[in-house]
Design a protein around this motif. Structure first.
Motif, PDB file in Angstrom:
ATOM      1  N   GLY A  14      70.574  70.923  30.444  1.00  0.00           N
ATOM      2  CA  GLY A  14      71.442  70.191  31.022  1.00  0.00           C
ATOM      3  C   GLY A  14      71.003  70.233  32.595  1.00  0.00           C
ATOM      4  O   GLY A  14      69.891  70.230  32.787  1.00  0.00           O
ATOM      5  N   ILE A  15      71.951  69.777  33.279  1.00  0.00           N
ATOM      6  CA  ILE A  15      71.495  69.606  34.839  1.00  0.00           C
ATOM      7  C   ILE A  15      70.823  70.926  35.437  1.00  0.00           C
ATOM      8  O   ILE A  15      69.799  70.511  36.137  1.00  0.00           O
ATOM      9  CB  ILE A  15      72.836  69.186  35.557  1.00  0.00           C
ATOM     10  N   ASP A  16      71.711  72.004  35.447  1.00  0.00           N
ATOM     11  CA  ASP A  16      70.862  73.034  36.307  1.00  0.00           C
ATOM     12  C   ASP A  16      69.651  73.393  35.535  1.00  0.00           C
ATOM     13  O   ASP A  16      68.692  74.189  36.003  1.00  0.00           O
ATOM     14  CB  ASP A  16      71.871  74.224  36.545  1.00  0.00           C
ATOM     15  N   ASN A  41      74.556  73.084  26.585  1.00  0.00           N
ATOM     16  CA  ASN A  41      75.005  72.178  27.433  1.00  0.00           C
ATOM     17  C   ASN A  41      74.857  70.652  26.990  1.00  0.00           C
ATOM     18  O   ASN A  41      75.775  69.881  27.555  1.00  0.00           O
ATOM     19  CB  ASN A  41      74.070  71.919  28.738  1.00  0.00           C
ATOM     20  N   CYS A  42      74.103  70.560  25.964  1.00  0.00           N
ATOM     21  CA  CYS A  42      74.262  69.227  24.974  1.00  0.00           C
ATOM     22  C   CYS A  42      73.783  69.611  23.808  1.00  0.00           C
ATOM     23  O   CYS A  42      73.537  70.791  23.420  1.00  0.00           O
ATOM     24  CB  CYS A  42      73.414  68.070  25.820  1.00  0.00           C
ATOM     25  N   HIS A  83      78.259  68.803  31.718  1.00  0.00           N
ATOM     26  CA  HIS A  83      76.827  67.972  31.984  1.00  0.00           C
ATOM     27  C   HIS A  83      76.661  66.656  31.367  1.00  0.00           C
ATOM     28  O   HIS A  83      75.561  65.962  31.651  1.00  0.00           O
ATOM     29  CB  HIS A  83      75.830  68.866  31.129  1.00  0.00           C
ATOM     30  N   GLY A  87      73.572  65.263  28.710  1.00  0.00           N
ATOM     31  CA  GLY A  87      72.990  66.683  29.254  1.00  0.00           C
ATOM     32  C   GLY A  87      72.677  66.617  30.675  1.00  0.00           C
ATOM     33  O   GLY A  87      72.290  67.361  31.291  1.00  0.00           O
ATOM     34  N   TYR A 227      78.309  66.911  37.189  1.00  0.00           N
ATOM     35  CA  TYR A 227      78.289  68.278  37.635  1.00  0.00           C
ATOM     36  C   TYR A 227      79.097  68.527  39.065  1.00  0.00           C
ATOM     37  O   TYR A 227      80.038  69.502  38.914  1.00  0.00           O
ATOM     38  CB  TYR A 227      76.901  68.977  37.924  1.00  0.00           C
TER      39      TYR A 227
END
Length: 318
Positions: A14-16, A41-42, A83, A87, A227
């Motif tokens: 995901g983003i982070d 997250n995805c 996300h 994601g 996010y």
């Protein structure tokens, strides 16, 4: 001369998680040697596509192995509201499936540990399903890695009246997490939401990243909108916690952690959520119930958040 930590990353990209790959790639004391995918997250298919996209952005050519699409039992909980559906915040990147090796994530984790004992660090950023599956193939797996650092858990029991952020990685597969925290190990470090929630990328820091104008910093800020949309409901500001990047930071520089406790971790449910907790109260006492003995885990309880956030911004702004 700075020692280089050679890191295997298990990620539900995901983003982070993407930010973490950027951070590791930008640190001169880190080398990413392999990446494995997992749901969270995805969906796993998006997680591996996102690994491919980030690796291509970084010019990183390392083995990629596909991992679990769901928990050991039950259905996966996918964090689309956090996300985005893909994601990476649904920005619209072209994300073809990358080349992957023939081994599963669990098989790759086992092989690398056996081939290079004591030389690699394992960084787990998503649900712990791949790690549990690898432990079933090799129960001594964690003794073969120099360290295993998990972004997950909730630290010791919080002070009365204190609430904690949801720990999605543990809650997604509590059975897998229980196997991880019970396994023999050389060093297992838990970087939980009790500390990651304090490492805030605020408006000023996001502005610095945007102003840097590099391919890495542009990507890092492009994927932030979903996010920020989610976390503005938590704090009323468009700011985010650096959950996964902090775990990477502590792996590379343990000095980012300013306090920790070594002790047994259990995974318990309150009927709503499952959490991994150090079996100690906030003031260091045992809990008021019987718990399952477990090998000691290093549980991070405080961090130098300003120093870590500054380092993260500096690395991604180069």
């Amino acid at each position: 001369m700075t020692e280089v930590r050679r890191v295997v990353v298990d990620t539900d990209t995901g983003i982070d998680d993407a930010h973490t790959l950027l951070y590791l790639a930008g640190r001169p004391d880190a080398e990413i040697v392999a990446v494995t995918s997992v749901y969270g997250n995805c969906v796993e298919d998006d997680a591996v596509r996102n690994i491919g996209y980030v690796n291509a952005l970084l010019g990183l050519d390392v083995p990629v192995a596909r991992g679990a699409a769901g928990p050991l039992s039950g259905n996966p909980r996918i964090a689309r509201a956090v996300h985005g559906k893909d994601g990476l915040g649904d920005v619209g990147y072209d994300r073809p499936l990358p080349a992957v090796i023939g081994e599963s994530a669990a098989e790759l984790l086992v092989r690398l540990g056996r081939e290079q004992p004591g030389e690699l660090d394992l960084l787990a950023l998503g649900p712990l399903t791949n790690l549990a599956q690898a432990l079933r193939l090799d129960p001594e797996l964690f003794t073969r890695y120099r360290s295993v650092v998990v972004m997950g858990g909730s630290g010791p029991y919080a002070a009365p009246g204190t609430l904690l952020m949801v720990d999605a990685n543990i809650n997604n597969d509590p059975a897998a997490a229980a196997e991880v925290f019970a396994a023999p190990r050389r060093e297992l470090v838990m970087v939980g939401v009790n500390v990651t929630a304090t490492t805030i990328l605020d408006e000023q820091a996001i502005g610095v990243l945007r102003a840097a104008g590099t391919p890495v910093s542009r990507f890092a800020t492009e994927i932030l909108e979903a996010y920020l949309d989610f976390y503005q409901n938590e704090w009323g500001r468009r700011i985010i916690p650096l959950h996964d990047p902090l775990a990477a930071g502590i792996l590379l520089d343990p000095g980012f952690a300013t306090a920790w406790v070594d002790g047994p971790v259990n995974v318990l449910s309150d009927g709503f959520l499952s959490r991994a907790r150090l079996m100690r109260t906030h003031d260091g006492l045992p809990p008021a119930f019987r718990y399952t003995p477990a090998p000691p885990t290093r549980v991070i309880t405080a961090v130098d958040a300003p120093r870590f956030v500054a380092d993260f911004v500096e690395v991604l702004s180069r």
